[in-house]
Motif scaffolding. Structure first.
Motif, PDB file in Angstrom:
ATOM      1  N   THR A 186       1.005  -1.388   0.249  1.00  0.00           N
ATOM      2  CA  THR A 186      -0.159  -0.115  -0.721  1.00  0.00           C
ATOM      3  C   THR A 186       0.839   1.206   0.213  1.00  0.00           C
ATOM      4  OG1 THR A 186      -2.011  -1.246   1.180  1.00  0.00           O
ATOM      5  CG2 THR A 186      -2.072   1.563   1.364  1.00  0.00           C
ATOM      6  N   ILE A 187       1.677   1.313   0.827  1.00  0.00           N
ATOM      7  CA  ILE A 187       2.431   2.397   0.842  1.00  0.00           C
ATOM      8  C   ILE A 187       4.149   2.488  -0.557  1.00  0.00           C
ATOM      9  CG2 ILE A 187       4.834   2.932   1.837  1.00  0.00           C
ATOM     10  CD1 ILE A 187       4.005   1.870   4.620  1.00  0.00           C
ATOM     11  N   LEU A 216       1.379   3.789  -2.740  1.00  0.00           N
ATOM     12  CA  LEU A 216       1.333   5.512  -2.889  1.00  0.00           C
ATOM     13  C   LEU A 216       2.828   6.370  -3.036  1.00  0.00           C
ATOM     14  CD1 LEU A 216       0.076   8.369  -1.345  1.00  0.00           C
ATOM     15  CD2 LEU A 216       1.853   7.423   1.005  1.00  0.00           C
ATOM     16  N   ASP A 229      -2.143  -1.017  -6.227  1.00  0.00           N
ATOM     17  CA  ASP A 229      -3.236  -1.330  -5.257  1.00  0.00           C
ATOM     18  C   ASP A 229      -4.247  -2.066  -5.006  1.00  0.00           C
ATOM     19  OD1 ASP A 229      -4.864   0.217  -3.364  1.00  0.00           O
ATOM     20  OD2 ASP A 229      -6.300   0.882  -4.729  1.00  0.00           O
ATOM     21  N   MET A 254      -5.273   2.943   5.726  1.00  0.00           N
ATOM     22  CA  MET A 254      -4.194   3.310   4.843  1.00  0.00           C
ATOM     23  C   MET A 254      -4.965   3.394   3.515  1.00  0.00           C
ATOM     24  SD  MET A 254      -0.610   1.539   7.017  1.00  0.00           S
ATOM     25  CE  MET A 254      -0.419   1.805   4.730  1.00  0.00           C
ATOM     26  N   THR A 294      -7.506   5.867   2.319  1.00  0.00           N
ATOM     27  CA  THR A 294      -6.967   7.074   2.037  1.00  0.00           C
ATOM     28  C   THR A 294      -5.757   7.558   1.522  1.00  0.00           C
ATOM     29  OG1 THR A 294      -7.218   7.651   5.390  1.00  0.00           O
ATOM     30  CG2 THR A 294      -5.189   9.114   3.961  1.00  0.00           C
ATOM     31  N   PHE A 295      -4.675   6.674   0.709  1.00  0.00           N
ATOM     32  CA  PHE A 295      -4.151   7.017   0.582  1.00  0.00           C
ATOM     33  C   PHE A 295      -4.345   6.442  -2.005  1.00  0.00           C
ATOM     34  CE2 PHE A 295      -0.091   4.716   3.299  1.00  0.00           C
ATOM     35  CZ  PHE A 295      -0.590   5.475   4.119  1.00  0.00           C
TER      36      PHE A 295
END
Length: 194
Positions: free
Chosen positions: A32-33, A36, A65, A84, A87-88
């Motif tokens: 996920t990070i 982003l 994603d 997360m 939001t991302f």
């Protein structure tokens, strides 16, 4: 709409990526990070006038994603992972809108309207997901609509490709989101008034 109806056809490709990343010991949150940062780079590259590199990163970010959700469902999702993820996704959209607005100043107002439409659509989506007793395979109730994540990627991609000629694409995107707002609003009324 595409997410809801076409996911089963591309899920094997997503599962393949999830299996590779799980073998490399990536967690869903790490993916996920990564998604982003790749997605945020898109808006910056649009601003710098490297639209096609940005476009490639956007779609790879979108793929990741989807992969992170598959990893989460395989290994067990966490509530914070869901926070997360959602939001991302919005941060990536904001990055693209800001990149477009800084690159094409003549679109600033219409991009602001687009951002407002996204905010209203996501508000209904999140509140309904929180209030509904229904469950889906995701960690919250997922409201389908005309403009889901895949349609958003298609519209953002078209905006990026067209650049200074993207005005009517932005208008069409806004209309799609307004239709989605209405769909989600009336579905919420039906679900929550039972």
């Amino acid at each position: 709409m595409l997410d809801t109806h076409c996911r089963k056809y591309i899920q094997p490709f997503i599962l393949g990526g999830a299996n590779i990343l799980m073998k490399l010991k990536f967690s869903a949150n790490q993916v996920t990070i990564l998604a982003l940062f790749l997605g945020l780079a898109t808006g910056y590259l649009v601003y710098l006038d490297y639209p096609f590199i940005g476009l490639g990163l956007l779609w790879f970010s979108g793929y990741l994603d989807a992969v992170d959700g598959t990893i989460a469902r395989t290994k067990g999702s966490t509530p914070f992972g869901t926070v997360m993820d959602i939001t991302f996704d919005r941060l990536v959209e904001i990055g693209i809108i800001l990149g477009m607005a800084c690159r094409y100043k003549e679109f600033t107002f219409i991009l602001l309207v687009l951002a407002c439409a996204i905010i209203v659509s996501m508000t209904i989506f999140l509140v309904t997901g929180t209030m509904a007793n229904k469950k889906s395979e995701k960690s919250f109730y997922y409201q389908a609509g005309l403009a889901e994540r895949s349609e958003g990627f298609i519209m953002f991609s078209t905006m990026i490709i067209l650049g200074e000629k993207a005005y009517w694409v932005i208008i069409i995107f806004i209309v799609m989101i307004v239709v989605t707002v209405l769909q989600r609003f009336f579905e919420a009324k039906k679900i929550l008034n039972n």
